[in-house]
Design an enzyme around this catalytic site. Structure first.
Site, short mmCIF file in Angstrom:
data_model
loop_
_atom_site.label_atom_id
_atom_site.label_comp_id
_atom_site.label_asym_id
_atom_site.label_seq_id
_atom_site.Cartn_x
_atom_site.Cartn_y
_atom_site.Cartn_z
N ARG A 23 9.26 -14.60 10.87
CA ARG A 23 8.82 -13.67 11.28
C ARG A 23 7.86 -13.84 12.24
NH1 ARG A 23 8.41 -10.94 5.54
NH2 ARG A 23 6.70 -10.58 6.06
N ARG A 67 17.40 -10.00 2.27
CA ARG A 67 16.84 -9.84 1.42
C ARG A 67 18.57 -8.90 0.93
NH1 ARG A 67 11.56 -7.26 0.98
NH2 ARG A 67 12.28 -5.97 2.53
N HIS A 125 9.01 -17.58 6.50
CA HIS A 125 8.08 -16.53 7.59
C HIS A 125 8.02 -17.39 8.44
CE1 HIS A 125 7.79 -15.13 3.35
NE2 HIS A 125 7.43 -14.12 4.17
N ASP A 152 15.86 -7.97 9.51
CA ASP A 152 16.51 -7.78 9.28
C ASP A 152 17.75 -7.46 10.27
OD1 ASP A 152 15.24 -9.42 6.85
OD2 ASP A 152 15.20 -8.00 5.18
N GLY A 197 0.93 -1.24 0.20
CA GLY A 197 -0.09 0.31 0.27
C GLY A 197 0.80 1.69 -0.16
N ARG A 239 21.34 -31.78 1.30
CA ARG A 239 19.38 -31.46 2.13
C ARG A 239 19.68 -29.63 2.30
NH1 ARG A 239 19.44 -36.20 0.74
NH2 ARG A 239 18.41 -37.78 1.05
N GLY A 281 9.09 -0.10 8.20
CA GLY A 281 10.93 -0.07 7.27
C GLY A 281 11.52 0.73 6.51
O1 F6P Z 1 12.61 -7.61 5.28
C1 F6P Z 1 12.19 -8.53 5.76
C2 F6P Z 1 11.75 -9.96 4.57
O2 F6P Z 1 11.35 -10.02 5.96
C3 F6P Z 1 13.48 -9.97 4.28
O3 F6P Z 1 13.75 -10.31 5.32
C4 F6P Z 1 12.43 -11.12 3.73
O4 F6P Z 1 12.79 -10.74 2.31
C5 F6P Z 1 10.85 -10.37 3.39
O5 F6P Z 1 10.75 -8.83 4.27
C6 F6P Z 1 9.39 -11.32 2.56
O6 F6P Z 1 8.65 -10.30 2.45
P1 F6P Z 1 7.09 -11.57 2.29
O7 F6P Z 1 6.98 -11.42 3.15
O8 F6P Z 1 6.62 -10.59 0.87
O9 F6P Z 1 7.58 -12.60 1.39
#
Ligand code: F6P
Length: 354
Positions: free
Chosen positions: A281, A187, A278, A143, A79, A272, A118
């Site tokens: 996060r 990233r 995610h 990050d 957004g 492997r 961010g």
């Molecule tokens: O910037 C934080 C981050 O977790 C990066 O490390 C990663 O590349 C990106 O967000 C992933 O974003 P999305 O949730 O849009 O896949």
């Protein structure tokens, strides 16, 4: 004397553990310290396109959210009111609806806004500030790549998650005598890979800041074989710069898989790959992240009271300070390839593939 009566709070960009702790702290401080009304703006700046979606944040509303991952306000990394994607008469259009967003904030009675996000969200917040919206920023990213602040909340929790994953991978790697590639987020910068790699006892760490060759990585695996270590853990940051022979396939597969397949062929070992994705996060924020997020939330409210618009809170040493958003945005904090952290890793035999 500030003439603030009502503030808005919004979260933008990818979520990070600790967002709810900021929302809770800012809401409580606004109510308890200053007697202000607080509105939650859902889904980043999108919430100001549809102002009817905003809702009051009371102490009851923020009760119990401190240990929760994610954000109760919702978020988006798409957004941008300055280039808003819309469809009109069946045609895809990009419109600047920033005036509408500012008018809607006024309609809601919002005197100032806290933008938790961010680099991208802070940039948008700063453009809105330049057009008259009273904005203060709270930096966020797992990050940890914003140069304006020593640390961002979310990073510590992500480190715990990744370190725990590497610990678990360690035992299966050793049992099966395999090379295990662990792809982590990052990233643009390699902080998660570097620090979780050190904390988890990785043997090779590949980060965007240090160019690597497959030959050197395979050599590292072979050297470990020679000393009787028949397993190797390779931690790879998703943003790593691939050597030319792998570059053209970048879009076809995850970098972890590309590198894993190449090591299997080059080192003649069973490999492997785990792409952590995610899960890094999510989860409950660590005590460190809860405390930093709480300090940021209170400091952002104090910044509004002091009229520090166009500024962002940040951690410098032991203190929470405020920095000019105009100077803070667009400056990445990269890993220094010659820095103490990398030298420490090299001193204990960790390879960077260079
Ligand atoms: O910037 C934080 C981050 O977790 C990066 O490390 C990663 O590349 C990106 O967000 C992933 O974003 P999305 O949730 O849009 O896949």
């Amino acid at each position: 004397m500030s003439n603030i009566r009502c503030i808005g709070i919004g979260t933008g960009g990818g979520d990070a553990p600790g967002l709810n702790a900021v929302i809770r702290a800012a809401t409580k401080a606004a109510i308890l310290k200053y007697g202000w009304k607080v509105l939650g703006i859902p889904d980043g700046f999108d919430g100001l396109i549809w102002p009817e979606k905003s809702f009051e944040l009371t102490q009851r509303e923020v009760s119990g959210i401190l240990p929760r991952g994610g954000t109760i306000l919702g978020t988006t990394n798409r957004g941008n009111p300055f280039s808003f994607n819309t469809v009109e008469n069946g045609r895809d259009l990009v419109r600047d609806i920033s005036d509408q967003v500012i008018a809607n904030a006024a309609k809601l009675g919002i005197d100032a806004i806290i933008t938790i996000g961010g680099d991208g969200s802070q940039k948008i917040g700063h453009e809105l500030f330049k057009k008259g919206l009273k904005v203060v920023g709270v930096p966020k990213t797992i990050d940890n790549d914003l140069s304006a602040t020593e640390v961002t909340f979310g990073f510590d929790t992500a480190l715990h998650t990744v370190t725990d994953a590497i610990d678990k991978i360690h035992t299966t790697a050793a049992s099966h005598h395999r090379v295990m590639v662990v792809e982590v987020m990052g990233r643009d910068c390699g902080w998660i890979a570097l620090e979780a790699g050190i904390a988890g006892g990785a043997h090779v760490i590949l980060i965007p800041e240090i160019p690597f060759t497959l030959e050197r990585v395979c050599q590292h695996v072979a050297e470990r074989e020679k000393i009787g270590k028949h397993f190797t853990i390779v931690v790879v940051a998703e943003g790593v710069k691939l050597p030319p022979e792998l570059k053209e396939n970048r879009r076809a597969s995850s970098v972890g898989n590309l590198i894993g397949n190449a090591i299997a062929a080059g080192a003649k070992k069973e490999v492997r790959v785990s792409v952590l994705g995610h899960i890094q996060r999510g989860g409950s924020p660590s005590p460190f992240d809860r405390i930093l997020a709480t300090r940021f939330g209170v400091a952002a409210v104090d910044l509004i009271a002091a009229g520090g618009f166009g500024m962002m809170v940040a951690l410098r040493g032991e203190s929470i300070v405020s920095v000019d958003v105009a100077h803070a945005i667009g400056h990445l904090k990269s890993v220094d390839p010659q820095g103490e952290m990398v030298r420490t890793a090299r001193a204990i035999g960790i390879g960077f593939g260079d």
